[in-house]
Design a protein around this motif. Structure first.
Motif, PDB file in Angstrom:
ATOM      1  N   ARG A 262       0.835  -1.204   0.000  1.00 55.53           N
ATOM      2  CA  ARG A 262       0.000   0.000   0.000  1.00 55.53           C
ATOM      3  C   ARG A 262       0.877   1.264   0.000  1.00 55.53           C
ATOM      4  O   ARG A 262       0.573   2.252  -0.689  1.00 55.53           O
ATOM      5  N   THR A 294     -17.462  -0.251   0.335  1.00 57.31           N
ATOM      6  CA  THR A 294     -16.238   0.220   0.982  1.00 57.31           C
ATOM      7  C   THR A 294     -16.357   0.140   2.494  1.00 57.31           C
ATOM      8  O   THR A 294     -15.426  -0.294   3.189  1.00 57.31           O
ATOM      9  N   ARG A 326     -10.979   4.184  -8.742  1.00 57.97           N
ATOM     10  CA  ARG A 326     -10.289   5.341  -8.185  1.00 57.97           C
ATOM     11  C   ARG A 326     -11.147   6.064  -7.149  1.00 57.97           C
ATOM     12  O   ARG A 326     -10.660   6.522  -6.112  1.00 57.97           O
ATOM     13  N   GLN A 329     -11.096   4.296  -4.007  1.00 55.70           N
ATOM     14  CA  GLN A 329      -9.810   4.544  -3.351  1.00 55.70           C
ATOM     15  C   GLN A 329      -9.852   5.858  -2.578  1.00 55.70           C
ATOM     16  O   GLN A 329      -9.378   5.931  -1.431  1.00 55.70           O
ATOM     17  N   ASN A 333      -9.586   6.183   1.474  1.00 58.18           N
ATOM     18  CA  ASN A 333      -8.521   6.966   2.107  1.00 58.18           C
ATOM     19  C   ASN A 333      -9.072   7.898   3.180  1.00 58.18           C
ATOM     20  O   ASN A 333      -8.479   8.056   4.247  1.00 58.18           O
TER      21      ASN A 333
END
Length: 593
Positions: A262, A294, A326, A329, A333
């Motif tokens: 990662r 997620t 994306r 992601q 985050n």
């Protein structure tokens, strides 16, 4: 004398300068005037122009002397600003006349001294001057690099007439003063350059400090999981661990390898962002479904950290247009950031809502908050509020930077708010909704890798990689599921093996000495080895979209990125061998590898 309306030719009498007798000049008085101007310049540069106008009034027996600087305006016209005045009209200092309709404008248009008689008869801006202007002499006022404006003298009575001597004196005064102004400008530019140099040096020093801090952070973050991998692997290699410790060792190696992977991914993404190479695949997808997926994957992490997760989902069509991988992601985050900085017993809130034009996700936490002075830098690359050796929280400081880049590339915004240290943080992601006529059937399907892996019984696989450890671990992953595996360290060896035996699947590294993976697939597709139709995947550490496109263009059926999980590898081989629904489905699943 009555100032009756006139034409420009009526008021411009420059030709009379050559006809008038040259007036008396006192060189002693002129020298003293220049000396006074020099003393003013040395004592107080700001008074330089008034020293000039005072001297001109005295030497030329003028009623008023002025300096008018040209001030351009956005509409292209501009004005002459009376920046310094001495004499009877001194009260008008700061006023202006139109650049295109004034004696100063005529002077600069001809780029030569001009003499005017009762200029108020033609130039309406001078008509109400008090006392009235009888005669005016205007000269260009030039600096070293440009014409600044004009220097002028006027008389207010019929007895005073200007001559060529006044032109000579005024020209000398203007040149002397302009030279002094050039000195001041040079000094100003030098100060500006010195200040810019000082700021650049400070920025360079700050950049070097940030670089050093970042390198120290990278070293720490990469070495920490590497230490666990090396330590556990050495204990495993010793062969004296009991089953429980052996299981812990394997789990520790796996978790720390994922952690290190990662970190590497974040560094690569940061590099792509810096060069504008972070590419997006734009298709409609449902934000609600992706967000819930997620969250499902992160609830266990939150539970381990002793945190509660509270979710609110509003009704409405939450489709946006973008790259679902994306965008997931970016969301992950932000949620990971909330989990990371929220103490045990805290609450993570995720609120999803939709209005007529936008989809909005608000992520709140009851964590440590963000200090006011650090808040503007939250999305900066490599930014962390604590970069000391005693910092409590790991990471490279790239997660939020990457999230910000992804969201903004989707046409959305991401904002952060905190009331200060210890008072929690709120991130708000807002994205424009997809157009109503977006085709749902175009949206990529979010695929989850099933826990039960397919069997690879009797599937023959050729693994081509110059790295022995890579060959061994890939072989073990596949053999455990029943595959029959042969390995080759070079392209020549691979072609030789293909000539002697048939294989269902070939996995080839790209970066190899002598001949690379592109050469391998070229030779195989060209017929060498007799199995040009073998299903083939590039299995490589080259992970960019350009690398993927090149692999497919060269003849590989799939492009798989190292490091790859056993699950992703097994599903890929199964798909290539025809045990699933084909290569297209596997390509949709690549991001989960």
């Amino acid at each position: 004398m009555l100032q009756t309306p006139a034409t420009l030719d009526d008021v411009v009498i420059t030709h009379e300068l050559s006809l008038r007798p040259v007036g008396f000049r006192s060189l002693e008085a002129e020298n003293e005037a220049f000396a006074r101007i020099a003393r003013v310049f040395a004592r107080s540069p700001a008074g330089l122009l008034h020293g000039l106008t005072d001297a001109a009034v005295a030497l030329c027996r003028a009623g008023t002397c002025g300096v008018s600087f040209l001030e351009p305006e956005t509409d292209g016209d501009g004005v002459f600003r009376w920046v310094a005045l001495s004499g009877a009209l001194q009260a008008y200092e700061g006023g202006s006349t139109p650049a295109h309709f004034s004696p100063c404008g005529v002077c600069l248009e001809h780029d030569a001294p001009q003499l005017f008689k009762y200029p108020g008869r033609y130039f309406t801006s001078l008509r109400d001057a008090s006392p009235s202007i009888v005669e005016g002499l205007v000269l260009p006022f030039r600096g070293r690099h440009e014409t600044l404006g004009t220097l002028w003298i006027v008389s207010h009575d019929e007895s005073t007439h200007f001559t060529q001597s006044d032109v000579t004196i005024m020209s000398a005064l203007a040149d002397f003063t302009a030279a002094a102004l050039d000195v001041l400008e040079d000094e100003r530019r030098t100060r500006v350059l010195m200040e810019q140099e000082r700021e650049a040096r400070q920025e360079a020093d700050a950049a070097n400090r940030l670089k050093d801090e970042f390198l120290a952070t990278v070293s720490h973050e990469l070495r920490t999981p590497l230490n666990a991998v090396l330590g556990w692997s050495e204990l495993l290699a010793a062969g004296d661990l009991d089953p429980r410790d052996a299981h812990n060792a394997a789990t520790g190696i796996h978790n720390n390898a994922l952690r290190q992977a990662r970190l590497v991914d974040d560094l690569i993404d940061a590099s792509r962002m810096a060069t504008g190479a972070l590419e997006m695949r734009l298709l409609p997808f449902d934000v609600h479904a992706l967000a819930m997926s997620t969250l499902d994957g992160m609830r266990s992490r939150a539970a381990i950290a002793g945190l509660r997760v509270q979710t609110t989902v509003g009704a409405g069509d939450a489709r946006i247009r973008g790259d679902d991988g994306r965008w997931q992601q970016a969301l992950a985050n932000v949620i990971e950031n909330a989990i990371k900085f929220t103490p045990h017993g805290g609450l993570i809130g995720v609120d999803l809502s939709v209005d007529d034009t936008h989809v909005r996700i608000v992520i709140t936490d009851t964590g440590i908050g963000i200090a006011k002075e650090f808040l503007p830098h939250v999305f900066d690359r490599f930014s962390q509020s604590d970069t000391s050796a005693r910092r409590r929280y790991g990471g490279l400081g790239l997660g939020l930077t990457i999230a910000h880049q992804i969201v903004t590339q989707h046409g959305g915004t991401i904002a952060v708010h905190s009331d200060g240290a210890g008072r929690g943080t709120t991130f708000t992601i807002t994205q424009p909704r997809a157009a109503a006529d977006s085709q749902r059937r175009d949206a990529p399907v979010l695929v989850r890798i099933a826990e039960a892996l397919p069997r690879l019984d009797d599937i023959r696989v050729l693994v081509v990689d110059d790295d022995q450890d890579a060959r061994e671990v890939i072989t073990l992953m596949l053999v455990r599921q029943g595959a029959k595996v042969r390995t080759a360290a070079t392209v020549d060896e691979a072609v030789e093996i293909l000539s002697a035996d048939a294989f269902d699947v070939m996995l080839g590294d790209i970066a190899m000495p002598s001949e690379d993976g592109y050469s391998l697939i070229g030779r195989v597709r060209g017929g060498e080895g007799g199995h040009r139709g073998v299903a083939a995947a590039a299995l490589t550490a080259r992970a960019s979209s350009a690398d993927q496109a090149k692999s497919l263009a060269k003849g590989f059926d799939l492009h798989l990125c190292k490091p790859i999980s056993a699950n992703a590898l097994v599903w890929s081989v199964a798909a290539l061998a025809g045990r699933r629904e084909g290569i297209a489905e596997r390509r949709r699943m690549q991001k989960f590898g």
